[in-house]
Write a protein that holds these residues in place. Sequence first.
Motif, PDB file in Angstrom:
ATOM      1  N   ARG A 150       0.893  -1.102  -0.125  1.00  0.00           N
ATOM      2  CA  ARG A 150       0.045   0.079  -0.067  1.00  0.00           C
ATOM      3  C   ARG A 150       0.890   1.541   0.187  1.00  0.00           C
ATOM      4  O   ARG A 150       0.755   2.073  -0.605  1.00  0.00           O
ATOM      5  CB  ARG A 150      -0.830   0.486   1.321  1.00  0.00           C
TER       6      ARG A 150
ATOM      7  N   GLU B  12       0.623   4.397  -2.534  1.00  0.00           N
ATOM      8  CA  GLU B  12       0.407   5.610  -2.110  1.00  0.00           C
ATOM      9  C   GLU B  12       1.598   6.775  -2.670  1.00  0.00           C
ATOM     10  O   GLU B  12       1.249   7.934  -2.668  1.00  0.00           O
ATOM     11  CB  GLU B  12       0.619   6.068  -0.235  1.00  0.00           C
TER      12      GLU B  12
ATOM     13  N   ARG C 274       0.403   9.329  -4.909  1.00  0.00           N
ATOM     14  CA  ARG C 274      -0.014  10.882  -4.534  1.00  0.00           C
ATOM     15  C   ARG C 274       0.615  11.620  -4.941  1.00  0.00           C
ATOM     16  O   ARG C 274       0.347  12.549  -3.816  1.00  0.00           O
ATOM     17  CB  ARG C 274      -0.774  10.048  -3.554  1.00  0.00           C
TER      18      ARG C 274
ATOM     19  N   ASN D 138      -3.704  10.799   4.314  1.00  0.00           N
ATOM     20  CA  ASN D 138      -4.604  10.866   3.176  1.00  0.00           C
ATOM     21  C   ASN D 138      -5.622  10.798   3.224  1.00  0.00           C
ATOM     22  O   ASN D 138      -6.571  10.813   3.695  1.00  0.00           O
ATOM     23  CB  ASN D 138      -4.982   9.238   2.288  1.00  0.00           C
ATOM     24  N   ASN D 139      -6.251  12.394   2.407  1.00  0.00           N
ATOM     25  CA  ASN D 139      -7.223  12.516   2.379  1.00  0.00           C
ATOM     26  C   ASN D 139      -8.836  11.809   1.847  1.00  0.00           C
ATOM     27  O   ASN D 139      -7.806  10.720   0.888  1.00  0.00           O
ATOM     28  CB  ASN D 139      -7.539  14.122   1.716  1.00  0.00           C
ATOM     29  N   LYS D 140      -9.700  11.735   1.777  1.00  0.00           N
ATOM     30  CA  LYS D 140     -10.590  11.227   1.363  1.00  0.00           C
ATOM     31  C   LYS D 140     -10.985  10.858  -0.547  1.00  0.00           C
ATOM     32  O   LYS D 140     -10.279   9.756  -0.463  1.00  0.00           O
ATOM     33  CB  LYS D 140     -12.243  11.586   0.714  1.00  0.00           C
TER      34      LYS D 140
ATOM     35  N   ASP E 179      -7.479  10.676  -2.004  1.00  0.00           N
ATOM     36  CA  ASP E 179      -6.735   9.341  -2.432  1.00  0.00           C
ATOM     37  C   ASP E 179      -6.853   8.565  -1.972  1.00  0.00           C
ATOM     38  O   ASP E 179      -6.107   7.251  -2.246  1.00  0.00           O
ATOM     39  CB  ASP E 179      -5.221  10.579  -1.213  1.00  0.00           C
ATOM     40  N   GLU E 180      -7.615   8.062  -0.586  1.00  0.00           N
ATOM     41  CA  GLU E 180      -8.149   7.177   0.034  1.00  0.00           C
ATOM     42  C   GLU E 180      -8.640   6.289  -1.508  1.00  0.00           C
ATOM     43  O   GLU E 180      -8.088   5.245  -1.576  1.00  0.00           O
ATOM     44  CB  GLU E 180      -8.175   7.260   1.276  1.00  0.00           C
ATOM     45  N   GLN E 181      -9.840   6.881  -1.882  1.00  0.00           N
ATOM     46  CA  GLN E 181     -10.077   6.546  -2.965  1.00  0.00           C
ATOM     47  C   GLN E 181      -9.476   6.235  -4.811  1.00  0.00           C
ATOM     48  O   GLN E 181      -9.618   5.089  -4.821  1.00  0.00           O
ATOM     49  CB  GLN E 181     -11.855   7.532  -2.928  1.00  0.00           C
TER      50      GLN E 181
ATOM     51  N   GLN F 146      -7.021   3.094  -3.279  1.00  0.00           N
ATOM     52  CA  GLN F 146      -7.761   1.684  -3.096  1.00  0.00           C
ATOM     53  C   GLN F 146      -8.556   1.300  -4.634  1.00  0.00           C
ATOM     54  O   GLN F 146      -8.695   0.030  -5.094  1.00  0.00           O
ATOM     55  CB  GLN F 146      -9.483   1.804  -2.462  1.00  0.00           C
TER      56      GLN F 146
ATOM     57  N   TRP G 207      -5.121  -5.028  -3.761  1.00  0.00           N
ATOM     58  CA  TRP G 207      -5.682  -4.966  -2.606  1.00  0.00           C
ATOM     59  C   TRP G 207      -5.909  -5.638  -0.905  1.00  0.00           C
ATOM     60  O   TRP G 207      -4.989  -4.929  -0.291  1.00  0.00           O
ATOM     61  CB  TRP G 207      -7.320  -4.729  -2.517  1.00  0.00           C
TER      62      TRP G 207
ATOM     63  N   ARG H  92      -2.284  -5.261   0.788  1.00  0.00           N
ATOM     64  CA  ARG H  92      -1.860  -3.938   0.887  1.00  0.00           C
ATOM     65  C   ARG H  92      -1.078  -3.711   2.319  1.00  0.00           C
ATOM     66  O   ARG H  92       0.067  -3.402   1.875  1.00  0.00           O
ATOM     67  CB  ARG H  92      -2.694  -3.339   0.859  1.00  0.00           C
TER      68      ARG H  92
END
Length: 442
Positions: free
Chosen positions: A96, A100, A103, A115-117, A119-121, A124, A133, A136
């Motif tokens: 993971r 990351e 980003r 990570n903001n939302k 980034d997270e999305q 994933q 996944w 991760r």
Amino acid sequence: MSEVQVENITAGYGKSSTVVDRVSFMAGAGEMVGVVGPNGSGKSTLLRVMAGLHEAWSGSIQYKDKPLNSFTSSERAKTVAYLPQFDELAAAYSARQVVEMGRYAYQKSWWPAANNKKDEQVIQNAMRQMHVWTKRFHSFHALSGGEKQRVLLARLLAQEPECLLLDEPTNHLDIHYRIELLNYIRSWASEQNRTVIVVMHDIQAAALYCDRVLMLSEGRVEAFDEPAAVFDERRLSEVYQADIRVSLQHEIKAPAVYWRPPKQEDNILNVPLSWSETPDQCQAVSSVTLNVYAPSLKKLVYGTVLSVDKINGDLHIFEDGLRRRSAHIIHFSPGMRIWKKSSGPREAVFGAGRSCFLWLHMAEGWPAQEISALQLYIQRKAFEWMYYHTNTGLSLRALEEIMVTAPVKKNETFSEEQLHWHYLHIGELIESLLDDYNSDFG
Ligand SMILES: Nc1ncnc2c1ncn2[C@@H]1O[C@H](COP(=O)(O)OP(=O)(O)OP(=O)(O)O)[C@@H](O)[C@H]1O
């Protein structure tokens, strides 16, 4: 709209060795361009130059009309994502964390930032797309070669670039994941109107997936066009120094490319096949009507062949049935005999010993352009079949010098099903002729 323009790029290492030599090409939005060529032909170097990781000696790269060297590093990361051929990460990151990293260009503080939302999305989604996944929390180093490759690809997707530069992305992937990955990047390009430039060793995959193919040879552009135009078997065989064959694949509208191991030279009797204009050595017994395409003459000749029961030299073909106009002579090896199938005038088989080859023939005249697709298709299949299934004693090149023609009527056109039918039945037809031949002469 993304667009890549490579103009006259020359690059190399050290002072003198030019590895990429005046390469130009462009890729449009939604396009997937394959870069192919033998080992050492400069593919990876070109990609590194395009990613801004290796400086070209001359030429320019532009993304959406903006020169690569005018991008800031975060602009560049948002525009181009590059997958190197070999990427061994030194530190012990989790799968993971590797994704990351993609980003980084979007984050305001140093990585690893919270990570903001969004980034997270994105992370994933990318990991799910690449089926990693569930891995991760695993250490990147503890993953298999194929899993590592999919994690690295997920990192690129997380970068949300306009253009993907992929250096052999299917490395380490089994057939299932290879197909899945190629399908994915193919639709990533078309559906999101972005660009993929992908170095591939698998020519068949390039033929199936790429809109256009850039073929490099010794650093120079050998060809840049649609796969069917680039993958010409003579060009492929020369560039790769291997016996590479290409045939039509009607079902998927892409050329089928395959290769063969070299044959032992002494198994091949190279019969010199040539043509001449004089009929004086002819030994006529009876006449057979044939259509023959002579590549060396670049035209169809049809008319009467004076068939002979034994060919110890030359077979003569006349352009008219009355033996008046110019004749062409095929020279055969000594001992080769002609055999005529008694049930009709449609086939004639010539052979030496237990070997033979086939002419399908018809008396109808036709315009060459109407017959050519079917004719070339059938003759290729017939010769492939003969080459692999019978001991003709002839090299494929020699076989190709005489081509099979098919029974067609003037102005007849062919559906794909008809072509397919011919493909399926040509082998059986030859087989039955061979049986007849062998029972007569075996
Ligand atoms: N870092 C380097 N320093 C010096 N020479 C290099 C370097 N990287 C590549 N080369 C040389 O440049 C030439 C082209 O290499 P490149 O990796 O671009 O070819 P390629 O077409 O990608 O080959 P492959 O199919 O084997 O991956 C080769 O002769 C190689 O030895």
